[in-house]
Write an enzyme that holds these catalytic residues in place. Structure first.
Site, PDB file in Angstrom:
ATOM      1  N   GLY A   1      11.714   1.315  -0.737  1.00 29.69           N
ATOM      2  CA  GLY A   1      10.738   0.343  -1.242  1.00 29.69           C
ATOM      3  C   GLY A   1       9.705   1.092  -2.066  1.00 29.69           C
ATOM      4  NE  ARG A   2       4.965  -2.120  -1.525  1.00 30.09           N
ATOM      5  CZ  ARG A   2       5.193  -3.339  -1.062  1.00 30.09           C
ATOM      6  NH1 ARG A   2       5.302  -4.338  -1.898  1.00 30.09           N
ATOM      7  NH2 ARG A   2       5.265  -3.586   0.220  1.00 30.09           N
ATOM      8  CB  ILE A   3       6.145   4.310   0.589  1.00 30.08           C
ATOM      9  CG1 ILE A   3       4.908   3.389   0.673  1.00 30.08           C
ATOM     10  CG2 ILE A   3       5.760   5.726   1.005  1.00 30.08           C
ATOM     11  CD1 ILE A   3       4.381   3.135   2.084  1.00 30.08           C
TER      12      ILE A   3
ATOM     13  CB  SER B   1       8.346   4.427   8.653  1.00 27.87           C
ATOM     14  OG  SER B   1       9.121   4.939   9.726  1.00 27.87           O
ATOM     15  NE  ARG B   2       3.822   0.079  11.774  1.00 32.40           N
ATOM     16  CZ  ARG B   2       3.018   0.358  10.739  1.00 32.40           C
ATOM     17  NH1 ARG B   2       2.957   1.584  10.247  1.00 32.40           N
ATOM     18  NH2 ARG B   2       2.255  -0.583  10.214  1.00 32.40           N
TER      19      ARG B   2
ATOM     20  CD  GLU C   1       1.319   5.467  16.160  1.00 33.67           C
ATOM     21  OE1 GLU C   1       0.278   4.859  15.825  1.00 33.67           O
ATOM     22  OE2 GLU C   1       2.277   5.633  15.407  1.00 33.67           O
TER      23      GLU C   1
ATOM     24  CG  HIS D   1      -0.434   5.645  12.276  1.00 35.89           C
ATOM     25  ND1 HIS D   1       0.259   4.688  12.994  1.00 35.89           N
ATOM     26  CD2 HIS D   1      -0.284   5.276  10.968  1.00 35.89           C
ATOM     27  CE1 HIS D   1       0.779   3.797  12.173  1.00 35.89           C
ATOM     28  NE2 HIS D   1       0.461   4.130  10.927  1.00 35.89           N
TER      29      HIS D   1
ATOM     30  CB  ALA E   1       0.574   8.320   6.055  1.00 33.90           C
TER      31      ALA E   1
HETATM   32  C1  GLV Z   1      -0.021   1.849   8.152  1.00 35.25           C
HETATM   33  O1  GLV Z   1       0.744   2.357   8.900  1.00 35.25           O
HETATM   34  C2  GLV Z   1       0.195   0.609   7.475  1.00 35.25           C
HETATM   35  O2  GLV Z   1       1.199  -0.081   7.772  1.00 35.25           O
HETATM   36  O3  GLV Z   1      -0.617   0.257   6.622  1.00 35.25           O
END
Ligand code: GLV
Length: 325
Positions: free
Chosen positions: A157-159, A237-238, A267, A286, A288
């Site tokens: 996707g975008r990232i 991601s997750r 987490e 977490h 990013a």
């Molecule tokens: C961060 O993890 C987000 O989904 O924005």
């Protein structure tokens, strides 16, 4: 005119919060930690709108506790696995998220993690602080190379695409797996492959997929076994996309070179988690998307989604546009 009542589950950056406070009668949770389940169920009672974070589980119980006047749920995150979106859709409730504005910050960070783990920068820093640096050594903290290496992206996707663009500057070959996007856009040099090929051929694997029933524990013992012993895994991601027990075994036995995790399951990662005993595991909390400008933009977008929903207008970024049909 009476302002709509909203609950904001934590103080979001002022760029968003100021807007919320201007338009709404807002109850902003003051704690550094999220409200407990009981506190959340109590504070949502009677509100017209909610601003939530990925730390808040927003399910039908919360929506029902809020009541039938609830008009909008605005999540300050691009991911929305913390929200039961089908339950919101069933109630005609639009759910907002904050895509795009965090793409570059997140890709920058994933790339930084990849380099930090691949070149053992965090280990080197610990080594210096522990007073172990006695001399230059030809074989001290040897890492892996980037030029000519293959980067495998799970999710394009975008990232994922932003990672591919960065990788081209490092002369890397890019392969990816994404069932929803099997043809790359013309301007990005990348090849779609099946998942097994991605695990077998990649020197670096970076995860950019949402958390769904299909991606939960996608990185398991079987997939880790396919990876090269020199490979580096990065997850921004997750957390639940990676089976951490299987990852621990693979890292401990050095069946892969290293892993860098911005997200974990759970987490925060408990301090006695075995992964924290390993030098080839790099774990950060977490962060990013955590650049000042990006978080300001995310908060502003979350406020825009909230206000649109309260006015009965379409959310600028809505994850369940079916509510408008
Ligand atoms: C961060 O993890 C987000 O989904 O924005």
């Amino acid at each position: 005119m009476k302002k709509p009542k909203v609950f904001v589950t934590r103080a979001i950056p002022n760029r968003g919060l100021d807007l919320v406070l201007e338009f709404c009668d807002a109850d902003v949770w003051p704690g550094e930690l999220p409200p407990s389940r009981e506190e959340l169920l109590e504070r949502v009672r009677g509100v017209d709108g909610l601003v939530t974070l990925l730390t808040d589980r927003i399910d039908s119980e919360v929506m029902d506790a809020a009541g039938p006047q609830l008009k909008v749920i605005s999540n300050q995150a691009v991911g929305f696995d913390n929200i039961d979106v089908p339950a919101a859709t069933q109630r005609g409730l639009p759910v907002g998220n904050t895509p795009d504005v965090l793409t570059d910050a997140t890709a920058d960070f994933a790339f930084a993690l990849m380099m930090t783990a691949g070149r053992r920068i965090a280990e080197g820093e610990r080594y210096v602080r522990a007073g172990k640096w006695k001399t230059w050594s030809p074989s001290l903290l040897l890492g892996v190379d980037f030029k000519g290496a293959t980067l495998g992206l799970v999710g394009f996707g975008r990232i994922g695409k932003a990672m591919a663009r960065r990788a081209s500057g490092f002369d890397m070959r890019v392969i990816y797996y994404d069932p929803l996007e099997t043809r790359p856009p013309a301007e990005i040099k990348a090849t779609h492959v099946d998942l097994d090929t991605l695990f077998e051929e990649s020197d670096f694997i970076s995860l950019h997929t949402p958390l769904t029933a299909d991606t939960r524990h996608l990185i398991n013992a079987a997939h880790l076994a396919l990876m090269k012993p020199t490979a580096v895994l990065v997850n921004t991601s997750r957390g639940p996309v990676v089976d951490l027990d299987a990852l621990y075994e693979a890292l401990k036995a050095k069946r892969i070179f290293a892993a860098a995790l911005d997200v974990t399951e759970p987490e925060p990662l408990p301090m006695d988690h075995p992964l924290l005993t390993l030098d080839n595991a790099l774990i950060v909390p977490h962060i990013a998307s955590a650049s000042k400008t990006t978080r300001d933009k995310m908060a502003w977008m979350a406020a825009q989604n909230l206000i649109a929903g309260l006015k009965g207008e379409h959310l600028p970024n809505c994850v369940n546009p079916q509510v408008y049909k």
